[in-house]
Design a protein around this motif. Structure first.
Motif, short mmCIF file in Angstrom:
data_model
loop_
_atom_site.label_atom_id
_atom_site.label_comp_id
_atom_site.label_asym_id
_atom_site.label_seq_id
_atom_site.Cartn_x
_atom_site.Cartn_y
_atom_site.Cartn_z
N ALA A 134 0.88 -1.08 -0.06
CA ALA A 134 0.16 0.04 -0.04
C ALA A 134 0.89 1.25 0.14
O ALA A 134 0.47 2.17 -0.59
N LYS A 135 1.92 1.26 0.68
CA LYS A 135 2.78 2.46 0.60
C LYS A 135 3.42 2.38 -0.65
O LYS A 135 3.45 3.84 -1.13
N PHE A 136 3.74 1.48 -1.14
CA PHE A 136 4.33 1.57 -2.59
C PHE A 136 3.27 2.20 -3.47
O PHE A 136 3.69 3.05 -4.68
N CYS A 137 2.05 1.64 -3.50
CA CYS A 137 1.03 2.53 -4.32
C CYS A 137 0.94 4.13 -3.82
O CYS A 137 0.62 4.78 -4.83
N TYR A 138 1.03 4.39 -2.60
CA TYR A 138 0.92 5.99 -2.50
C TYR A 138 2.28 6.63 -2.77
O TYR A 138 2.43 7.96 -2.64
N GLY A 139 3.34 5.81 -3.40
CA GLY A 139 4.44 6.63 -3.97
C GLY A 139 5.33 6.79 -2.83
O GLY A 139 6.49 7.36 -2.83
N VAL A 140 5.44 5.90 -1.67
CA VAL A 140 6.39 6.16 -0.56
C VAL A 140 7.53 5.35 -0.83
O VAL A 140 7.20 4.15 -1.42
N LYS A 141 8.62 5.58 -0.74
CA LYS A 141 9.94 4.76 -0.96
C LYS A 141 9.94 3.63 0.34
O LYS A 141 9.77 3.94 1.33
N ILE A 142 9.97 2.44 -0.31
CA ILE A 142 9.73 1.23 0.50
C ILE A 142 11.37 0.50 0.52
O ILE A 142 11.94 0.64 -0.47
N ASP A 143 11.48 0.07 1.50
CA ASP A 143 12.87 -0.65 1.62
C ASP A 143 12.94 -2.29 1.57
O ASP A 143 11.92 -2.94 2.14
N ILE A 144 13.39 -2.67 0.27
CA ILE A 144 13.49 -4.00 0.03
C ILE A 144 14.57 -4.67 0.14
O ILE A 144 15.72 -4.32 0.35
N SER A 145 14.32 -5.87 1.02
CA SER A 145 15.64 -6.65 1.56
C SER A 145 15.35 -8.14 1.22
O SER A 145 14.35 -8.59 0.43
N ALA A 146 16.40 -8.91 1.57
CA ALA A 146 16.24 -10.25 1.15
C ALA A 146 15.24 -10.99 2.07
O ALA A 146 14.62 -12.14 1.54
N THR A 147 14.79 -10.50 3.08
CA THR A 147 13.79 -11.06 3.76
C THR A 147 12.38 -10.80 3.34
O THR A 147 11.66 -11.56 3.48
N ASN A 148 12.24 -9.56 2.92
CA ASN A 148 10.87 -9.18 2.33
C ASN A 148 10.55 -9.23 1.09
O ASN A 148 9.37 -9.05 0.60
N VAL A 149 11.67 -9.45 0.26
CA VAL A 149 11.42 -9.35 -1.22
C VAL A 149 10.47 -10.38 -1.66
O VAL A 149 9.59 -10.27 -2.42
N ALA A 150 10.57 -11.78 -1.11
CA ALA A 150 9.52 -12.86 -1.50
C ALA A 150 8.36 -12.57 -1.40
O ALA A 150 7.12 -12.51 -2.10
N PRO A 151 7.81 -12.18 -0.15
CA PRO A 151 6.24 -11.73 0.47
C PRO A 151 6.00 -10.73 -0.65
O PRO A 151 4.87 -10.46 -1.12
N LEU A 152 6.75 -9.46 -0.89
CA LEU A 152 6.33 -8.37 -1.77
C LEU A 152 6.21 -8.93 -3.18
O LEU A 152 5.27 -8.42 -3.78
N ARG A 153 7.10 -9.89 -3.75
CA ARG A 153 6.77 -10.35 -5.02
C ARG A 153 5.47 -11.01 -5.21
O ARG A 153 4.74 -10.97 -6.19
N CYS A 154 5.09 -11.89 -4.21
CA CYS A 154 3.79 -12.68 -4.06
C CYS A 154 2.67 -11.43 -3.93
O CYS A 154 1.83 -11.75 -4.73
N ALA A 155 2.91 -10.65 -2.97
CA ALA A 155 1.90 -9.58 -3.03
C ALA A 155 1.49 -8.82 -4.31
O ALA A 155 0.50 -8.55 -4.57
N GLY A 156 2.44 -8.55 -4.92
CA GLY A 156 2.42 -7.94 -6.43
C GLY A 156 1.65 -8.81 -7.35
O GLY A 156 1.03 -8.47 -8.03
N GLU A 157 1.86 -10.20 -7.26
CA GLU A 157 1.34 -10.95 -8.26
C GLU A 157 -0.15 -11.29 -7.79
O GLU A 157 -1.18 -11.27 -8.53
N TYR A 158 -0.41 -11.25 -6.53
CA TYR A 158 -2.02 -11.41 -5.71
C TYR A 158 -2.61 -10.09 -6.26
O TYR A 158 -3.63 -9.98 -6.72
N LEU A 159 -2.06 -8.84 -6.27
CA LEU A 159 -2.57 -7.76 -6.43
C LEU A 159 -2.58 -7.33 -7.99
O LEU A 159 -3.11 -6.26 -8.34
N GLU A 160 -2.12 -7.96 -8.81
CA GLU A 160 -1.92 -7.82 -10.19
C GLU A 160 -1.19 -6.55 -10.57
O GLU A 160 -1.57 -5.67 -11.17
#
Length: 600
Positions: A134-160
Motif C-alpha cells: 500500500a505504501k508503494f501505491c502511495y508513492g512512498v519509498k519502500i525498503d526491499i531486503s532479502a527477507t521481504n522481497v519474496a512476500p512483496l513479489r507474491c503480494a504484487g502477483e496477488y494484487l496484479e
C-alpha cells in the motif's frame, strides 16, 4: 496524473500506526489510518488488520483492486437505484415516526455506503506485506531486503501489480532485486528461501524457491572446499583449532568465518527445503566436505545432545521439534552423508558422528540408518577416542553397561575398509602401506584401552571379551602391554570364572610382545593361571638373555677379548637359568599352597 503527483507528494509520512481496541464486531484487531487530511473512502481487511485508505492510489497500481473497487461501486449504484424506485412507488404511506426513523438510519449508514469495503483472504505475507504494498501505491519509498522481497513479489502477483498495468510497478521492482541482489549472494539467497516457507504454493509457482535453491548450490560449488569440512564448532575441542588457525593468514580466517556464517543460516530452513537443497548440491557433484558440513550444521541446530561438549538448550526463537520430527531429521541427515571417507577427517568429525549414533539409538531410528552411520564411523575409526567408543547400552536386551556389539561391528567395518584399500592400492604402495599400518596400530591401541574400560563390567561374558580381543590382526599391536592390562582387570573383576575360561582369556596374550616391565608384573601376578606364568617367565628369560648378549657383544670388539666375553656370557646364561628355575619353583610352591588351602 498531475493530481496524482500532488497527492503523492503530500504523503511523505503517509501511514501512522494506531493501535486501538475494536469497537465494532467486524473489527478483530488493529486498524491503520492514512493521515492525509482527506477522509478515507475504502476499507481493506487483511487478516485481523483493517486499513482505511483511498481508492485512487490503490487503483492506479493494482489491477485487482481496480476491478474489485469498480465492481463494488457498480453494485452500490444498483442498490441506490433500487431504493429510489421503491420509495417512489405509489400507494405507500408512512407515518411521521416511520419516516423519521428511516431518515436517521439512512444518515447513520450514509458514510458506510460511500466507502468501499474489501476483504483480501489468504494474502501472501499477511498484513505486513500488504502495508508495504500500500505504501508503494502511495508513492512512498519502500525498503526491499532479502527477507521481504519474496512476500512483496507474491503480494504484487496477488494484487496484479504488473508492468503492463503501470510503469515501474511492484513486480518488476522486486524481480530486479531478486536477480541483481538476492541470487548473487549466498546468504541473501538463504534468507529469501527461508521467507518462502510461508508463501507456498505461490512462491513455488513464481519460481522463487527453485531459483534460490539453485543459486545456493551454485555458490557453494564455487566456494573453496578447504574452507569447509571439520572441525565444525564444537566447544572445548575448538580451542585447539582456534590456536592452530592463528598460523594462517587473514584471508583464510575471513573465508572460514564467511562459510560458517551462511552455514548457520541453513538452520533457518524447513526440512523439506533443506532436503531439496541437499539434492541440488548432490546433482552438481559437490565435494563431500561441503555436503557433510551442511548436514552437521543443520543437525546440531535441531537435535540436542549430538555433541557432548555443546549440549545447550535450543534458543527461544527456535521451536523444539518433536521426537518423530527429530527422528525424521536424523534419518535424513544420515542417509545423505557421503558414504566415502571425507578428507581431511579429524577426531572432532568422528566425535560428532558418534554423537549422531548415540542419538540414533535414543530416538530408535531405523536399523538401516544406524548401520549406515556405523560404516561411516568405521571408515575413520583411527580418529576416534576412548570416550567416543563408550556407547551406553540403550536396549534392555543388553546386560552390559556399554554396547560392545556396536563397537565390534564398527571395528569390523574398519578392517573391511583396510582390506579393500589394500586390494585396490596400486600406486604409491609404500606410502599407502605406511598409512594403513599407522591407522591399524592406532586402532589397536584404542581397542586395548576400550577393553580395559569394559573389563570391570561384571556382566561381560568371557566369550565377548575374548572375541573382541582377538578381532584385530597380530600386527595391529607392537606391544601387548595394553592388552595385558585389560586381561588383568578382567580377571580381577571376575574371580568366579573357571580355570578354563581364565586360560582362554590369557590365551589372547602374546608373551613375546610383553615388555620387560609387563613380564615382571605378570610373573608375580597371582590372578594368572600357572601355564601363563610359566610362559611369561620363559620369555622374560629370553629377553634378559638377549639384552645381556647384546650388551656384551657391544662392549668390546677386539679379538683378544673374545674368549673372556664368551665366558662372561656363559656365566650370565648360567645366572639367568638359575634365576628362571628359582622363579618357577617359587611360583609352583605358591600355587600348591593355594590349592591345598582351597581343599581345606
Amino acid at each position: 496524473m498531475a493530481a496524482k503527483s500532488s497527492f503523492s507528494c503530500s504523503l511523505l509520512e503517509v501511514f501512522v500506526k494506531e493501535k486501538m481496541a475494536a469497537e465494532k464486531p467486524s473489527s478483530k484487531g488493529q486498524a491503520w489510518f492514512c493521515t492525509t487530511g482527506l477522509p478515507s473512502d475504502i476499507v481493506v481487511e487483511v487478516d485481523d488488520m483493517t486499513f482505511h485508505l483511498h481508492k485512487f492510489p490503490l487503483m492506479s497500481k493494482s489491477r485487482k483492486l481496480h476491478e474489485l473497487i469498480t465492481e463494488q461501486e457498480k453494485s452500490q449504484v444498483t442498490r441506490g437505484t433500487t431504493k429510489i424506485q421503491r420509495s417512489s412507488e405509489p400507494g405507500q404511506r408512512f407515518d411521521s415516526d416511520t419516516e423519521e426513523k428511516e431518515e436517521i438510519q439512512e444518515h447513520e449508514n450514509e458514510e458506510d455506503e460511500e466507502q468501499c469495503h474489501i476483504t483480501l483472504p489468504d494474502f501472501p505475507g499477511g498484513c505486513e506485506s500488504f502495508e508495504t504494498a500500500a505504501k508503494f501505491c502511495y508513492g512512498v519509498k519502500i525498503d526491499i531486503s532479502a527477507t521481504n522481497v519474496a512476500p512483496l513479489r507474491c503480494a504484487g502477483e496477488y494484487l496484479e501489480m504488473m508492468e503492463e498495468y503501470s510503469e515501474d510497478n511492484l513486480i518488476s521492482k522486486t524481480e530486479r532485486f531478486i536477480s541483481q541482489s538476492v541470487l548473487k549472494n549466498i546468504k541473501h539467497s538463504i534468507k529469501t528461501l527461508t521467507s518462502c516457507q510461508g508463501l507456498v504454493p505461490m512462491a513455488e509457482n513464481l519460481g522463487i524457491t527453485q531459483r534460490c535453491i539453485e543459486a545456493i548450490a551454485n555458490k557453494a560449488a564455487a566456494s573453496d572446499p578447504s574452507l569447509f569440512g571439520w572441525p565444525v564448532n564444537d566447544g572445548a575441542a575448538n580451542n585447539k583449532g582456534a590456536n592452530e588457525a592463528k598460523k594462517f593468514g587473514n584471508v583464510t580466517r575471513a573465508g572460514t568465518a564467511a562459510v560458517d556464517s551462511w552455514l548457520d543460516e541453513l538452520g533457518l530452513l524447513s526440512l523439506p527445503f533443506f532436503k531439496r537443497l541437499i539434492f541440488a548440491m548432490k546433482a552438481l557433484n559437490l565435494s563431500g566436505e561441503i555436503i557433510e558440513s551442511c548436514l552437521i550444521h543443520y543437525a546440531k541446530r535441531y537435535i540436542p545432545g549430538i555433541s557432548r561438549t555443546t549440549r545447550k538448550p535450543l534458543s527461544s526463537s527456535t521451536s523444539v521439534p518433536t521426537e518423530n520430527e527429530q527422528r525424521e531429521l536424523l534419518e535424513t541427515i544420515i542417509s545423505n552423508l557421503p558414504k566415502e571417507k571425507t578428507s581431511p577427517s579429524s577426531s572432532n568429525a568422528t566425535r560428532l558422528l558418534f554423537g549422531l549414533l548415540r542419538t540414533a539409538y535414543i530416538l530408535n531410528a531405523s536399523e538401516a540408518c544406524r548401520l549406515t552411520l556405523e560404516k561411516k564411523i568405521g571408515s575413520q575409526l583411527e580418529h576416534a577416542t576412548l570416550d567416543d567408543l563408550l556407547i551406553p547400552s540403550y536396549s534392555y536386551l543388553n546386560e552390559t553397561l556399554y554396547d560392545v556389539d556396536c563397537v565390534e561391528r564398527i571395528l569390523g567395518y574398519f578392517l573391511e575398509g583396510m582390506e579393500e584399500r589394500s586390494a585396490t592400492g596400486i600406486e604409491d604402495e609404500d606410502e599407502n602401506t605406511s598409512v594403513r599400518s599407522t591407522a591399524l596400530m592406532l586402532v589397536g591401541k584404542l581397542i586395548d584401552g576400550y577393553l580395559s574400560e569394559i573389563a570391570s563390567d561384571a556382566n561381560l561374558k568371557p566369550e565377548k571379551f575374548y572375541d573382541l580381543a582377538i578381532f584385530l590382526p597380530d600386527h595391529a599391536r607392537l606391544f601387548d602391554d595394553g592388552l595385558y592390562r585389560a586381561v588383568d582387570v578382567y580377571l580381577k573383576a571376575h574371580p568366579w570364572i573357571s580355570e578354563a575360561d581364565r586360560e582362554k582369556i590369557c590365551g589372547v596374550l602374546d608373551c613375546q610382545k610383553l615388555t620387560l616391565e609387563a613380564c615382571t608384573h605378570a610373573a608375580q601376578n597371582e590372578r594368572l593361571p600357572l601355564r601363563a606364568v610359566v610362559q611369561v617367565l620363559f620369555f622374560e628369560q629370553l629377553q634378559l638373555r638377549h639384552a645381556i648378549a647384546g650388551t656384551l657383544h657391544a662392549g668390546d670388539a677386539e679379538a683378544s677379548a673374545e674368549g673372556g666375553r664368551l665366558s662372561s656370557h656363559d656365566g650370565g646364561e648360567d645366572e639367568e637359568e638359575e634365576e628362571y628355575e628359582g622363579r618357577w619353583r617359587w611360583c609352583h610352591v605358591r600355587r600348591t599352597e593355594a590349592a591345598r588351602g582351597e581343599r581345606r
